[in-house]
Design a protein around this motif. Structure first.
Motif, mmCIF file in Angstrom:
data_model
loop_
_atom_site.group_PDB
_atom_site.id
_atom_site.type_symbol
_atom_site.label_atom_id
_atom_site.label_comp_id
_atom_site.label_asym_id
_atom_site.label_seq_id
_atom_site.Cartn_x
_atom_site.Cartn_y
_atom_site.Cartn_z
ATOM 1 N N ALA A 1 -18.591 -3.769 -17.334
ATOM 2 C CA ALA A 1 -19.214 -3.680 -18.677
ATOM 3 C C ALA A 1 -20.359 -2.481 -19.081
ATOM 4 N N MET A 2 -20.689 -2.043 -18.075
ATOM 5 C CA MET A 2 -21.589 -0.846 -18.178
ATOM 6 C C MET A 2 -20.669 0.218 -18.175
ATOM 7 N N ASP A 3 -19.760 0.407 -17.540
ATOM 8 C CA ASP A 3 -18.524 1.573 -17.803
ATOM 9 C C ASP A 3 -18.116 1.447 -19.227
ATOM 10 N N THR A 4 -17.893 0.447 -19.508
ATOM 11 C CA THR A 4 -17.301 0.251 -21.170
ATOM 12 C C THR A 4 -18.381 0.979 -22.200
ATOM 13 N N HIS A 5 -19.567 0.349 -21.759
ATOM 14 C CA HIS A 5 -20.910 0.712 -22.643
ATOM 15 C C HIS A 5 -21.011 2.230 -22.541
ATOM 16 N N PHE A 6 -20.879 2.844 -21.274
ATOM 17 C CA PHE A 6 -21.214 4.470 -21.223
ATOM 18 C C PHE A 6 -19.987 5.119 -21.871
ATOM 19 N N ARG A 7 -18.810 4.683 -22.014
ATOM 20 C CA ARG A 7 -17.552 5.255 -22.375
ATOM 21 C C ARG A 7 -17.474 5.425 -23.881
ATOM 22 N N GLY B 1 -24.629 -5.558 -11.168
ATOM 23 C CA GLY B 1 -23.502 -4.732 -11.370
ATOM 24 C C GLY B 1 -23.775 -3.813 -12.501
ATOM 25 N N GLN B 2 -24.343 -4.186 -13.366
ATOM 26 C CA GLN B 2 -24.709 -3.432 -14.642
ATOM 27 C C GLN B 2 -25.817 -2.329 -14.279
ATOM 28 N N ILE B 3 -26.727 -2.892 -13.509
ATOM 29 C CA ILE B 3 -27.700 -1.855 -13.071
ATOM 30 C C ILE B 3 -27.201 -0.667 -12.005
ATOM 31 N N ILE B 4 -26.549 -1.185 -11.127
ATOM 32 C CA ILE B 4 -25.986 -0.142 -10.120
ATOM 33 C C ILE B 4 -24.924 0.946 -10.931
ATOM 34 N N ALA B 5 -24.073 0.492 -11.753
ATOM 35 C CA ALA B 5 -23.369 1.388 -12.328
ATOM 36 C C ALA B 5 -24.055 2.369 -13.349
ATOM 37 N N MET B 6 -25.138 1.523 -14.166
ATOM 38 C CA MET B 6 -25.922 2.462 -14.826
ATOM 39 C C MET B 6 -26.698 3.762 -14.002
ATOM 40 N N TYR B 7 -27.180 3.377 -12.901
ATOM 41 C CA TYR B 7 -27.602 4.586 -12.053
ATOM 42 C C TYR B 7 -26.510 5.532 -11.779
ATOM 43 N N GLU B 8 -25.460 4.945 -11.434
ATOM 44 C CA GLU B 8 -24.156 5.761 -11.176
ATOM 45 C C GLU B 8 -23.862 6.814 -12.184
ATOM 46 N N HIS B 9 -23.729 6.321 -13.436
ATOM 47 C CA HIS B 9 -23.658 7.214 -14.617
ATOM 48 C C HIS B 9 -24.388 8.022 -15.014
ATOM 49 N N LYS B 10 -25.878 7.731 -14.759
ATOM 50 C CA LYS B 10 -27.039 8.400 -14.738
ATOM 51 C C LYS B 10 -26.953 9.803 -14.083
ATOM 52 N N VAL B 11 -26.580 9.521 -12.754
ATOM 53 C CA VAL B 11 -26.431 10.694 -11.845
ATOM 54 C C VAL B 11 -25.312 11.829 -12.217
ATOM 55 N N PHE B 12 -24.001 11.082 -12.993
ATOM 56 C CA PHE B 12 -23.235 11.929 -13.400
ATOM 57 C C PHE B 12 -23.430 12.794 -14.583
ATOM 58 N N VAL B 13 -24.201 12.125 -15.542
ATOM 59 C CA VAL B 13 -24.765 12.909 -16.663
ATOM 60 C C VAL B 13 -25.625 13.875 -16.213
#
Length: 544
Positions: A302-308, A478-490
């Motif tokens: 769900a966070m992946d979809t939001h991020f994309r 799952g949302q929280i961890i994915a959010m921080y992963e994508h933060k790192v990528f950004v």
């Protein structure tokens, strides 16, 4: 082009000159509706950036910087499986590990999502066999204890998830004990083995390469323990009944002795710190059941979809990343405290330390040039109420500027009749909100504070982010961890660094290997520096 050469970076430098003179309390006075301006949501998460030293102009310029750096193009490259891990010439497809079945994604001629779900089904078969009591040890008794042997990403993620979500364990897993061992010195394992029944203990060896010295040292100790406990069982029988291997190197696992039937696979494009979504998550599935594990995957997706799909201006990972860029590169804040106000998230700070510092702790760009700007800050943290009695003194009255992430659940104990537990949660929420308020606003929140002696004054102006989740569930986790992963990528995109390699870690491993021989009796130590020679000699003397 260096990020410092972009128009937005130059504009942000000018903007920062004026904002660095501002106090967060003044920003609230000037704009009483800051929460509405800087509060953002995604499903069951609320991200409050109002206590950051920002204005609408700050966010506009930061989004301009993200656009100038081509962030949207990089996001698509991440999800499409392009080889964005350029130093190792491979993709970084942790997002594929939580993509629903049926989605098509072909990478290097392979249909990835189909393989991912085949692996999940193999993992589910093992989980079902253990939960149903069908997996039996060398005496024929069912397994009631699982010990995960790993290190780094093969340990931190599963350990964190099992601690955070233990209350969501299904009935089938309630009598299954799950432990974690990672220390190379054997102290964790030695203490644990003294309390376990070898006939009912299963070891999960989690190692991407299946050559990790720390992990294999513990695995060999566990194997020897089993041998000593069973006089008549062959090594092959002991390993087949008491070991599972999770690795991207199946041949090496087989050579160690683990049969194919006891192996779970993942891919070389799965970075260790991004691996708990893969079969490395077996301990999580054993603790929560496959249903719980799939709920974690769904939350991350769900966070992946939001991020994309979400515009950058409303995108949670983008916003939290760009505010971090603002603090680090324009306000010169290079310390970051992770402060979960929830004992269940006690391992989150350590997890994020690895995720961020191993990913973005780099000083060389993708082009092989030295950076001329700061990258990843120093991260540390602790459960909030413990931290209040430890390092909050520095946060409140020290000389260091520190950015802080407060993480808390709005709801807890709502399904119990225990009024004291409900009151404890209110106390917890009150402390969380109070601390972020004082850190940001200082003692302006206290009446007549200016009359207090100077040693009792609180300057505030420490930028604070609050992540408020409805409640802690597998999905929100799952949302929280994915959010921080994508933060790192950004942030890696802005800094033009590769967040998916870790050559500094690899160097340490190589040097450690060269020192093993030097620790044997009568070994030559002349090739080492004076300090290492002296330490080796002292160790040798003390061991005679």
């Amino acid at each position: 082009m260096s990020p410092k050469e972009t128009t937005a970076w130059v504009d942000l430098q000018s903007h920062a000159y004026y904002m660095s003179q501002s106090h967060i309390s003044t920003l609230f006075d000037e704009s009483p509706n800051r929460f509405a301006q800087f509060g953002f949501t995604q499903d069951n998460l609320l991200l409050d950036l109002s206590k950051q030293r920002i204005t609408d102009e700050t966010l506009r310029l930061l989004i301009d910087l993200a656009k100038e750096r081509g962030l949207s193009t990089w996001i698509e490259a991440l999800f499409n499986g392009e080889h964005i891990n350029d130093s190792e010439d491979r993709p970084a497809l942790h997002t594929a590990l939580r993509t629903p079945k049926g989605v098509k994604l072909e990478v290097d001629g392979v249909e990835i999502i189909e393989e991912v779900h085949q692996n999940l089904e193999s993992m589910e078969a093992i989980v079902t066999k253990i939960h149903s009591g069908q997996w039996r040890g060398f005496t024929g008794h069912s397994i009631n204890t699982v010990v995960n042997i790993g290190v780094g990403g093969s340990d931190l993620g599963p350990l964190m998830a099992c601690k955070a979500l233990a209350e969501h364990a299904p009935e089938s897993a309630r009598n299954l004990n799950v432990h974690f061992v990672s220390s190379m010195d054997g102290s964790q394992l030695a203490d644990l083995l003294s309390h376990l029944n070898p006939a009912r203990t299963l070891f999960v060896i989690s190692s991407k390469s299946f050559t990790t010295i720390d992990t294999l040292a513990n695995a060999n100790t566990a194997k020897e323990w089993l041998k000593q406990a069973s006089d008549d069982a062959s090594e092959a029988i002991l390993v087949s009944r008491h070991f599972i291997g999770v690795s991207a190197s199946p041949d090496k696992a087989l050579k160690w002795g683990i049969p194919k039937a006891n192996q779970l696979a993942f891919w070389d494009w799965t970075g260790g710190r991004y691996s708990m979504w893969s079969t490395i998550g077996l301990p999580i599935a054993l603790k929560l059941g496959m249903k719980g594990f799939r709920e974690i995957l769904a939350g991350a997706h769900a966070m992946d979809t939001h991020f994309r799909e979400t515009p950058l201006e409303q995108n949670l990972p983008v916003l939290i990343a760009m505010v971090g860029i603002w603090n680090i590169n324009f306000l010169n804040i290079n310390a970051h405290a992770i402060l979960p106000y929830d004992g269940r998230l006690s391992h989150l700070p350590a997890y994020l330390e690895q995720l961020e510092m191993e990913s973005n702790g780099k000083s060389v760009t993708r082009k092989g040039e030295a950076t001329t700007y700061n990258t990843c800050p120093i991260l540390w943290g602790e459960v909030g109420t413990n931290a209040q009695h430890a390092f909050y003194q520095l946060l409140h009255q020290g000389t260091e500027s520190v950015m802080c992430d407060f993480i808390v659940a709005a709801k807890r104990y709502h399904d119990t009749d225990n009024s004291e537990l409900k009151h404890q949660h209110q106390l917890n929420l009150a402390n969380c909100l109070a601390q972020s308020r004082i850190l940001a606003l200082g003692d302006t929140v206290i009446k007549d504070a200016e009359s207090a002696p100077v040693y009792k004054r609180y300057k505030g102006n420490q930028p604070c982010t609050t992540l408020l989740l409805d409640e802690l569930t597998p999905h929100t986790f799952g949302q929280i961890i994915a959010m921080y992963e994508h933060k790192v990528f950004v942030q890696s995109v802005i800094w033009d660094i590769n967040p998916f390699d870790q050559w500094g870690v690899e160097l340490g491993k190589k040097v450690a290997t060269t020192l093993l021989d030097a620790l044997t009796p009568d070994a030559s130590i002349e090739a080492f520096d004076a300090s290492t020679q002296g330490l080796l000699q002292h160790i040798s003397i003390r061991n005679k």
